[in-house]
Enzyme design. Structure first.
Site, PDB file in Angstrom:
ATOM      1  N   LYS A  13      49.626  41.325  48.957  1.00 14.55           N
ATOM      2  CA  LYS A  13      49.983  40.023  48.370  1.00 14.55           C
ATOM      3  C   LYS A  13      50.425  40.192  46.910  1.00 14.55           C
ATOM      4  CE  LYS A  13      45.868  38.256  49.131  1.00 14.55           C
ATOM      5  NZ  LYS A  13      45.242  39.445  49.743  1.00 14.55           N
ATOM      6  N   ARG A  88      42.368  29.711  49.659  1.00 16.81           N
ATOM      7  CA  ARG A  88      41.641  30.644  50.513  1.00 16.81           C
ATOM      8  C   ARG A  88      40.672  29.935  51.433  1.00 16.81           C
ATOM      9  NH1 ARG A  88      41.915  35.620  47.036  1.00 16.81           N
ATOM     10  NH2 ARG A  88      40.689  37.203  48.038  1.00 16.81           N
ATOM     11  N   ARG A 127      43.972  52.362  45.673  1.00 17.55           N
ATOM     12  CA  ARG A 127      44.641  51.494  44.681  1.00 17.55           C
ATOM     13  C   ARG A 127      44.172  51.786  43.255  1.00 17.55           C
ATOM     14  NH1 ARG A 127      44.396  45.112  45.383  1.00 17.55           N
ATOM     15  NH2 ARG A 127      42.172  45.519  45.572  1.00 17.55           N
ATOM     16  N   ARG A 160      39.190  48.980  41.078  1.00 15.46           N
ATOM     17  CA  ARG A 160      38.347  47.793  41.080  1.00 15.46           C
ATOM     18  C   ARG A 160      36.983  48.082  41.692  1.00 15.46           C
ATOM     19  NH1 ARG A 160      42.173  43.071  43.435  1.00 15.46           N
ATOM     20  NH2 ARG A 160      40.194  42.504  44.407  1.00 15.46           N
ATOM     21  N   ARG A 171      34.444  41.555  52.043  1.00  8.55           N
ATOM     22  CA  ARG A 171      35.672  40.797  51.730  1.00  8.55           C
ATOM     23  C   ARG A 171      36.480  40.542  53.012  1.00  8.55           C
ATOM     24  NH1 ARG A 171      38.296  44.542  47.495  1.00  8.55           N
ATOM     25  NH2 ARG A 171      40.043  43.093  47.590  1.00  8.55           N
TER      26      ARG A 171
END
Ligand code: AP5
Length: 226
Positions: A13, A88, A127, A160, A171
């Site tokens: 996203k 969300r 990431r 993160r 999540r």
């Protein structure tokens, strides 16, 4: 253009929102980034949301919606935006629709980026993000020229805390339960487009472009979709 990007953690996203925003001069409104900026600055809101984010739970709807609607008041969002990570939940989507309707506006398109779970895990584990300009990297698919350093601004890259496998599992479950129903919400409005997010960034960008029309810039090259 007012666009909502939906999809599980790691679907891309943020990657696609940045491309769209750059192409069309849209404001890129990413609730995760807004919350992390509050955390970094140590604001009252940051302290309030930290425990939710650390464990991979959603921040309560009221807090989140208020923050987004305040962001809309800032320069840049009036002419169009791409929402990344918001709404969300159904209550967030309803609050967004109501606020836009008050201003005589509406969401134009909701794009659901779909990616298999195993690939999501690989993307999140690899990431890296720039502390300075938030540019996204991946150690496999989009590595920086020099490890740990942002190509764009020379800033430090970090991973993160909520990308640890145990938090990623929470999540993903939260996504299925709370955010999954939004596909039906936008489908009923005739605004949903499903995007196969499993391919390369450029291939995903092409699908998004064809679903909203126009042209998208990917890295140095432009990709045109008839
Ligand atoms: P948030 O920051 O929004 O996280 P998320 O939705 O879980 O999504 P991510 O940012 O992890 O993934 P992404 O889909 O943007 O993927 P990306 O482009 O980075 O939210 C964090 C937390 O904030 C939530 O858990 C919650 O606590 C809170 N929060 C936020 N919004 C909220 C809301 N509305 N309500 C309540 N709470 C909220 O890509 C991932 C990696 O893959 C990158 O390394 C990238 O380079 C790579 N990549 C991208 N595309 C491709 C591709 N096509 N091929 C190969 N690699 C790719």
């Amino acid at each position: 253009m007012r666009i909502v990007l939906l999809g599980p953690p790691g679907a891309g996203k943020g990657t696609q929102a940045a491309l769209l925003a750059r192409r069309d001069g849209l404001a890129h409104v990413a609730t995760g980034d807004l919350f992390r900026a509050h955390l970094d600055r140590g604001t009252e809101l940051g302290k309030q949301v930290k425990s939710y984010m650390d464990r991979g739970a959603l921040v309560p709807d009221g807090v989140t919606t208020r923050m987004v609607l305040e962001r809309f008041e800032e320069p840049g969002a009036q002419d169009g935006f791409v929402l990344d990570g918001f709404p969300r939940t159904i209550p967030q989507a309803e609050a967004l629709d109501a606020a836009l309707a008050d201003a005589g506006q509406a969401i134009d398109r909701a794009l659901l980026i779909e990616v298999e779970r195993e690939e999501l895990g690989r993307r999140l584990a690899g990431r890296w993000i720039c502390r300075g300009c938030q540019t996204l990297y991946h150690e496999r698919s989009a590595p920086p020229a020099k490890a740990g350093i942002c190509d764009a601004c020379g800033g430090e890259l970090y991973q993160r805390g909520d990308d640890k496998p145990e938090v990623v599992s929470v999540r993903l479950e939260t996504y299925e339960k709370e955010t999954g129903p939004l596909a039906g919400y936008y489908e009923r409005q005739g605004k949903l487009a499903r995007i196969d997010g499993g391919g390369a960034v450029e291939a995903v960008a092409k699908q998004i472009t064809s679903s909203i029309g126009g042209r998208v810039a990917v890295a140095a090259a432009d990709v045109t979709v008839e």
